[in-house]
Design a protein around this motif. Structure first.
Motif, PDB file in Angstrom:
ATOM      1  N   LEU A 199     -49.041 -82.769  22.971  1.00  0.00           N
ATOM      2  CA  LEU A 199     -48.975 -83.057  24.516  1.00  0.00           C
ATOM      3  C   LEU A 199     -50.346 -82.219  25.130  1.00  0.00           C
ATOM      4  O   LEU A 199     -50.514 -83.025  26.272  1.00  0.00           O
ATOM      5  CB  LEU A 199     -47.707 -82.026  25.087  1.00  0.00           C
ATOM      6  N   GLY A 200     -50.595 -81.004  24.715  1.00  0.00           N
ATOM      7  CA  GLY A 200     -51.951 -80.582  25.417  1.00  0.00           C
ATOM      8  C   GLY A 200     -53.062 -81.537  25.190  1.00  0.00           C
ATOM      9  O   GLY A 200     -53.983 -81.770  26.089  1.00  0.00           O
ATOM     10  N   LEU A 201     -53.191 -81.956  23.993  1.00  0.00           N
ATOM     11  CA  LEU A 201     -54.579 -83.197  23.727  1.00  0.00           C
ATOM     12  C   LEU A 201     -54.360 -84.414  24.684  1.00  0.00           C
ATOM     13  O   LEU A 201     -55.280 -85.010  25.074  1.00  0.00           O
ATOM     14  CB  LEU A 201     -54.621 -83.428  22.078  1.00  0.00           C
ATOM     15  N   ALA A 202     -53.199 -84.818  24.432  1.00  0.00           N
ATOM     16  CA  ALA A 202     -52.934 -85.948  25.428  1.00  0.00           C
ATOM     17  C   ALA A 202     -53.369 -86.099  26.870  1.00  0.00           C
ATOM     18  O   ALA A 202     -53.871 -86.856  27.412  1.00  0.00           O
ATOM     19  CB  ALA A 202     -51.383 -86.569  25.209  1.00  0.00           C
ATOM     20  N   LEU A 203     -52.749 -84.698  27.240  1.00  0.00           N
ATOM     21  CA  LEU A 203     -53.073 -84.452  28.565  1.00  0.00           C
ATOM     22  C   LEU A 203     -54.614 -84.336  28.813  1.00  0.00           C
ATOM     23  O   LEU A 203     -55.146 -84.754  29.935  1.00  0.00           O
ATOM     24  CB  LEU A 203     -52.442 -83.186  29.267  1.00  0.00           C
ATOM     25  N   LEU A 204     -55.242 -83.706  27.926  1.00  0.00           N
ATOM     26  CA  LEU A 204     -56.849 -83.411  28.107  1.00  0.00           C
ATOM     27  C   LEU A 204     -57.386 -84.877  27.966  1.00  0.00           C
ATOM     28  O   LEU A 204     -58.454 -85.165  28.917  1.00  0.00           O
ATOM     29  CB  LEU A 204     -57.302 -82.784  26.871  1.00  0.00           C
ATOM     30  N   VAL A 205     -57.163 -85.720  27.309  1.00  0.00           N
ATOM     31  CA  VAL A 205     -57.645 -87.234  27.151  1.00  0.00           C
ATOM     32  C   VAL A 205     -57.406 -87.882  28.252  1.00  0.00           C
ATOM     33  O   VAL A 205     -58.427 -88.456  28.972  1.00  0.00           O
ATOM     34  CB  VAL A 205     -57.222 -87.935  25.921  1.00  0.00           C
ATOM     35  N   ALA A 206     -56.069 -87.544  28.876  1.00  0.00           N
ATOM     36  CA  ALA A 206     -55.748 -88.627  30.087  1.00  0.00           C
ATOM     37  C   ALA A 206     -56.728 -88.102  31.286  1.00  0.00           C
ATOM     38  O   ALA A 206     -57.127 -88.693  31.978  1.00  0.00           O
ATOM     39  CB  ALA A 206     -54.352 -88.488  30.054  1.00  0.00           C
ATOM     40  N   GLY A 207     -56.532 -86.641  31.223  1.00  0.00           N
ATOM     41  CA  GLY A 207     -57.364 -86.181  32.492  1.00  0.00           C
ATOM     42  C   GLY A 207     -58.696 -86.314  32.433  1.00  0.00           C
ATOM     43  O   GLY A 207     -59.308 -86.916  33.429  1.00  0.00           O
ATOM     44  N   ALA A 208     -59.395 -86.272  31.301  1.00  0.00           N
ATOM     45  CA  ALA A 208     -61.016 -86.812  31.191  1.00  0.00           C
ATOM     46  C   ALA A 208     -61.180 -88.008  31.587  1.00  0.00           C
ATOM     47  O   ALA A 208     -62.132 -88.272  31.906  1.00  0.00           O
ATOM     48  CB  ALA A 208     -61.365 -86.365  29.643  1.00  0.00           C
ATOM     49  N   LYS A 209     -60.394 -89.123  30.914  1.00  0.00           N
ATOM     50  CA  LYS A 209     -60.512 -90.363  31.051  1.00  0.00           C
ATOM     51  C   LYS A 209     -60.266 -90.637  32.709  1.00  0.00           C
ATOM     52  O   LYS A 209     -61.354 -91.411  33.277  1.00  0.00           O
ATOM     53  CB  LYS A 209     -59.617 -91.363  30.334  1.00  0.00           C
ATOM     54  N   GLY A 210     -59.361 -90.198  33.134  1.00  0.00           N
ATOM     55  CA  GLY A 210     -59.127 -90.414  34.797  1.00  0.00           C
ATOM     56  C   GLY A 210     -60.381 -89.704  35.451  1.00  0.00           C
ATOM     57  O   GLY A 210     -60.876 -90.467  36.546  1.00  0.00           O
ATOM     58  N   PHE A 211     -60.944 -88.625  35.051  1.00  0.00           N
ATOM     59  CA  PHE A 211     -62.078 -87.904  35.824  1.00  0.00           C
ATOM     60  C   PHE A 211     -63.328 -88.812  35.455  1.00  0.00           C
ATOM     61  O   PHE A 211     -64.148 -88.996  36.477  1.00  0.00           O
ATOM     62  CB  PHE A 211     -62.112 -86.619  35.299  1.00  0.00           C
ATOM     63  N   ILE A 212     -63.523 -89.544  34.276  1.00  0.00           N
ATOM     64  CA  ILE A 212     -64.413 -90.277  33.950  1.00  0.00           C
ATOM     65  C   ILE A 212     -64.605 -91.425  35.007  1.00  0.00           C
ATOM     66  O   ILE A 212     -65.640 -91.978  35.660  1.00  0.00           O
ATOM     67  CB  ILE A 212     -64.659 -90.917  32.679  1.00  0.00           C
ATOM     68  N   GLY A 213     -63.349 -92.115  35.198  1.00  0.00           N
ATOM     69  CA  GLY A 213     -63.297 -93.251  36.274  1.00  0.00           C
ATOM     70  C   GLY A 213     -63.611 -92.915  37.571  1.00  0.00           C
ATOM     71  O   GLY A 213     -64.255 -93.695  38.150  1.00  0.00           O
ATOM     72  N   GLY A 214     -63.139 -91.741  37.997  1.00  0.00           N
ATOM     73  CA  GLY A 214     -63.543 -91.440  39.285  1.00  0.00           C
ATOM     74  C   GLY A 214     -64.859 -90.938  39.530  1.00  0.00           C
ATOM     75  O   GLY A 214     -65.574 -91.189  40.592  1.00  0.00           O
ATOM     76  N   VAL A 215     -65.488 -90.424  38.374  1.00  0.00           N
ATOM     77  CA  VAL A 215     -66.724 -89.856  38.518  1.00  0.00           C
ATOM     78  C   VAL A 215     -67.749 -91.319  38.798  1.00  0.00           C
ATOM     79  O   VAL A 215     -68.645 -91.140  39.305  1.00  0.00           O
ATOM     80  CB  VAL A 215     -67.326 -89.009  37.633  1.00  0.00           C
TER      81      VAL A 215
END
Length: 333
Positions: A199-215
């Motif tokens: 769960l933690g790793l899935a959230l990490l990946v999802a959060g980072a990918k979403g952050f990349i898109g925004g950046v």
């Protein structure tokens, strides 16, 4: 809306990092392994997945523009170790500056830290050398890439071998509190630990990918090139898991886990990913790229010198932050 998305993704990453590190501590304790293995292998590789996916996706399934894909791939591959060796290390020091003071001591387990830095410096030096190997000498380039993969394999073997002695010496992984899923009534067993890790790793990946898109969207509005975007902006997003996990650990006094998380990721990203870059991209000494490699090695060698000298203080790591600021000034000026 773009900046609101960045804020939301940052909050997701912060929550995910807490969930991930909490489960990882319990897994390390249950397996009876050292903090060095938990930080340098488990945490480092696990939280390196978001930034590992960026160059691989760019090179293998990126845009229709091959040149842009290569710029993003090379920048993401080399920008990650630069960020880890400079800004991430500095942020750890800043996070405990108030509690420990400028002259405060940092006490990671020295043998593991020295091993991480030794392997990183050797492998990243190969990455620098490969930039000056002509493309006509493909055998040499592929040979260097293979050597870098082999270096990581040897590193893993030595790190695992050292675990038992470190545990006997008092460096076993110890969980700092109850596991989050157990607070919901679930038992503290291996299955539940793996569920929380996932769960933690899935959230990490999802959060980072979403952050990349925004950046990426924000950077286009600011008019930043693909190479500078990947060297500067993308690593800030993808390295957030390492930075947050290490800050959480060092604030709890778990210095070995905090350092191992960053230096272990440096070894992972200084061996396997550059090996891919050497074999799949032009891998040429452009000014921004070569400067990044040189300053990354300077930051790593500075840390290695401090370990050899026998003492790490808070102000020592501020030097690494100054190296990152120097890089920003030189490439943006």
């Amino acid at each position: 809306m773009v900046f609101l998305e960045l804020l939301v993704m940052l909050i997701v990453i912060l929550i995910a990092a807490e969930v991930f590190t909490n489960a990882l501590e319990h897994l390390g304790e249950k397996l009876g392994i050292s903090e060095g293995v938990t930080g340098s292998l488990f945490a480092a590789v696990g939280t390196a997945l978001p930034e590992t996916s960026v160059p691989l996706l760019a090179l293998l399934a990126g845009t229709q523009n091959a040149a842009t894909n290569e710029e993003i791939g090379v920048g993401a591959i080399l920008g990650a170790p630069l960020m880890l060796a400079t800004l991430s290390i500095c942020l750890m020091a800043v996070s405990v500056w108030r509690s420990r003071g400028t002259q405060g001591h940092l006490r990671p387990e020295r043998t593991g830290l020295a091993r991480d830095l030794n392997f990183f410096i050797i492998a990243f030096s190969f990455a620098a050398i490969a930039m000056f190997v002509p493309h006509s000498l493909s055998v040499v380039r592929y040979g260097l890439g293979f050597c870098m993969v082999l270096i990581y394999f040897v590193y893993v073997m030595l790190t695992l071998r050292a675990s038992k002695a470190l545990v006997d010496d008092g460096h076993a992984t110890e969980a700092g509190g109850e596991m989050f899923l157990c607070k919901l009534g679930l038992p503290n067993n291996t299955v539940v630990i793996y569920i929380q890790l996932f769960l933690g790793l899935a959230l990490l990946v999802a959060g980072a990918k979403g952050f990349i898109g925004g950046v990426e969207e924000a950077s286009h509005l600011l008019g930043i090139s693909a190479l500078l975007l990947s060297l500067l902006i993308i690593p800030i997003a993808t390295e957030l898991p390492e930075k947050v996990n290490s800050i959480l650990w060092i604030r709890k006094g778990k210095d070995t886990l905090a350092f191992g998380n960053i230096t272990g990721a440096m070894v992972f990203q200084g061996t396997l990913l550059p090996a891919i870059g050497i074999m799949l991209t032009p891998w040429e000494p452009r000014r921004e790229v070569l400067l990044g490699i040189v300053l990354t090695l300077v930051a790593a060698i500075w840390l290695r010198y401090l370990v050899q000298k026998g003492g790490l203080r808070v102000w020592h790591l501020l030097v690494n932050g100054a190296i990152y600021i120097t890089y920003l000034f030189l490439v943006l000026a």
